[in-house]
Enzyme design. Structure first.
Site, PDB file in Angstrom:
ATOM      1  N   ILE A 105      38.317 -12.458   7.079  1.00  0.00           N
ATOM      2  CA  ILE A 105      38.025 -11.299   6.224  1.00  0.00           C
ATOM      3  C   ILE A 105      36.528 -11.031   6.139  1.00  0.00           C
ATOM      4  O   ILE A 105      36.071 -10.277   5.299  1.00  0.00           O
ATOM      5  CB  ILE A 105      38.579 -11.533   4.785  1.00  0.00           C
ATOM      6  CG1 ILE A 105      37.986 -12.808   4.181  1.00  0.00           C
ATOM      7  CG2 ILE A 105      40.106 -11.615   4.811  1.00  0.00           C
ATOM      8  CD1 ILE A 105      38.365 -13.026   2.719  1.00  0.00           C
ATOM      9  N   HIS A 121      44.301  -9.890   7.192  1.00  0.00           N
ATOM     10  CA  HIS A 121      44.138 -10.276   5.790  1.00  0.00           C
ATOM     11  C   HIS A 121      43.097  -9.426   5.058  1.00  0.00           C
ATOM     12  O   HIS A 121      42.625  -9.807   3.999  1.00  0.00           O
ATOM     13  CB  HIS A 121      43.800 -11.771   5.693  1.00  0.00           C
ATOM     14  CG  HIS A 121      44.929 -12.653   6.149  1.00  0.00           C
ATOM     15  ND1 HIS A 121      44.752 -13.966   6.519  1.00  0.00           N
ATOM     16  CD2 HIS A 121      46.250 -12.401   6.300  1.00  0.00           C
ATOM     17  CE1 HIS A 121      45.930 -14.484   6.875  1.00  0.00           C
ATOM     18  NE2 HIS A 121      46.844 -13.547   6.753  1.00  0.00           N
ATOM     19  N   CYS A 132      40.879   4.715  -9.879  1.00  0.00           N
ATOM     20  CA  CYS A 132      40.576   5.982  -9.194  1.00  0.00           C
ATOM     21  C   CYS A 132      40.473   5.821  -7.681  1.00  0.00           C
ATOM     22  O   CYS A 132      40.262   6.799  -6.965  1.00  0.00           O
ATOM     23  CB  CYS A 132      39.292   6.600  -9.738  1.00  0.00           C
ATOM     24  SG  CYS A 132      37.762   5.808  -9.174  1.00  0.00           S
ATOM     25  N   SER A 191      45.427 -22.875  13.763  1.00  0.00           N
ATOM     26  CA  SER A 191      46.452 -23.892  13.983  1.00  0.00           C
ATOM     27  C   SER A 191      47.810 -23.244  14.185  1.00  0.00           C
ATOM     28  O   SER A 191      48.793 -23.896  14.487  1.00  0.00           O
ATOM     29  CB  SER A 191      46.515 -24.830  12.778  1.00  0.00           C
ATOM     30  OG  SER A 191      46.865 -24.082  11.625  1.00  0.00           O
ATOM     31  N   ASN A 213      41.553 -24.424  20.902  1.00  0.00           N
ATOM     32  CA  ASN A 213      41.522 -24.982  19.555  1.00  0.00           C
ATOM     33  C   ASN A 213      40.998 -26.417  19.608  1.00  0.00           C
ATOM     34  O   ASN A 213      41.131 -27.106  20.610  1.00  0.00           O
ATOM     35  CB  ASN A 213      42.927 -24.957  18.928  1.00  0.00           C
ATOM     36  CG  ASN A 213      42.871 -24.776  17.418  1.00  0.00           C
ATOM     37  OD1 ASN A 213      42.040 -24.047  16.900  1.00  0.00           O
ATOM     38  ND2 ASN A 213      43.741 -25.469  16.718  1.00  0.00           N
TER      39      ASN A 213
HETATM   40 ZN    ZN Z   1      37.268   4.113 -10.560  1.00  0.00          ZN
END
Ligand code: ZN
Length: 240
Positions: A105, A121, A132, A191, A213
């Site tokens: 991420i 993710h 909003c 993994s 890996n």
């Molecule tokens: Zn807002």
């Protein structure tokens, strides 16, 4: 190992639609901790385990605690792309790589120059007001104290898939389509134990399944080529 490196290079040279599927191990070489690994966040002191803090119900009930942990452990804004990120961006620019599918991420693939990145993710770089829907940059989260709040008074939530939350179906479908039509699938730094990693791999229909890996994975027997070692070091050796 030299034979494996040569095979990897030959397959890359012969491929036009590579998909790279990466996990936390891709980012650890940039200094971002893998909170599932033994050296990772699990061994660090917090009142709750990371899996609990990073769950939707925890976010909803204890947002202040969530953000304390999140700002402390999940935002690594000084991290820079490593050899793996850079090589993948070069391969895409050269027309050999179709896309990157990542469980990370941190946005490091985009920072390295990758354009087509499926972030399973989510990303710390996108944050939205729950009321909003206004967008807020990650710096706004980092510079906030307690709970980051939008100008409208609504709480801000990172566009990160928390435990108990579903993956974004548009992202998942895009990743699946690319994997299905890939002529080579390189899997690195994972993994393959975490959902939906293993199930995604099953969509690949070609005969160039490469696993890179440091430690064994449940999919080793299915790989057409296996390389044991740090992903950045291995990909870094490839010529584009
Ligand atoms: Zn807002």
């Amino acid at each position: 190992m030299q034979d494996e490196i040569k095979s990897l290079q030959r397959w890359i040279d012969d491929s036009r639609s590579i998909v790279f599927f990466g996990g936390a191990g891709v980012s650890t070489e940039s200094g971002i901790p893998d909170f599932r690994s033994v050296d990772g966040l699990y061994n660090q002191k917090y009142a709750w385990p990371p899996e609990e803090i990073l769950s939707r119900s925890f976010f909803d009930t204890r947002p202040e605690e969530f953000y304390r942990f999140y700002r402390d452990k999940m935002l690594c804004l000084d991290a820079r792309p490593n050899q793996a990120h850079k090589k993948l961006a070069e391969l895409e620019a050269a027309g050999r790589l179709r896309s990157v599918v990542t469980q990370n991420i941190d946005g490091l693939h985009q920072l390295a120059g990758s354009k087509r990145v499926w972030e399973l993710h989510g990303s710390v770089h996108r944050n939205y007001c729950v009321r909003c829907k206004k967008y807020h940059p990650v710096e706004f989260i980092q510079d906030s104290t307690d709970i980051p709040v939008c100008g409208c008074g609504g709480m801000i939530k990172p566009d990160v898939v928390l435990y108990e939350e579903a993956l974004n179906s548009r992202v998942l479908e895009g990743a699946l389509e690319d994997i299905q039509s890939a002529d080579m699938l390189i899997i690195g730094g994972t993994s393959l134990a975490v959902y939906p990693a293993a199930s995604l791999v099953r969509y690949y229909r070609g005969h160039r399944l490469v696993l890179i890996n440091k430690s064994p994975t449940p999919y080793d027997a299915h790989a057409d080529l296996m390389l044991a070692g740090p992903i950045g070091q291995i990909l870094g050796q490839m010529r584009v």
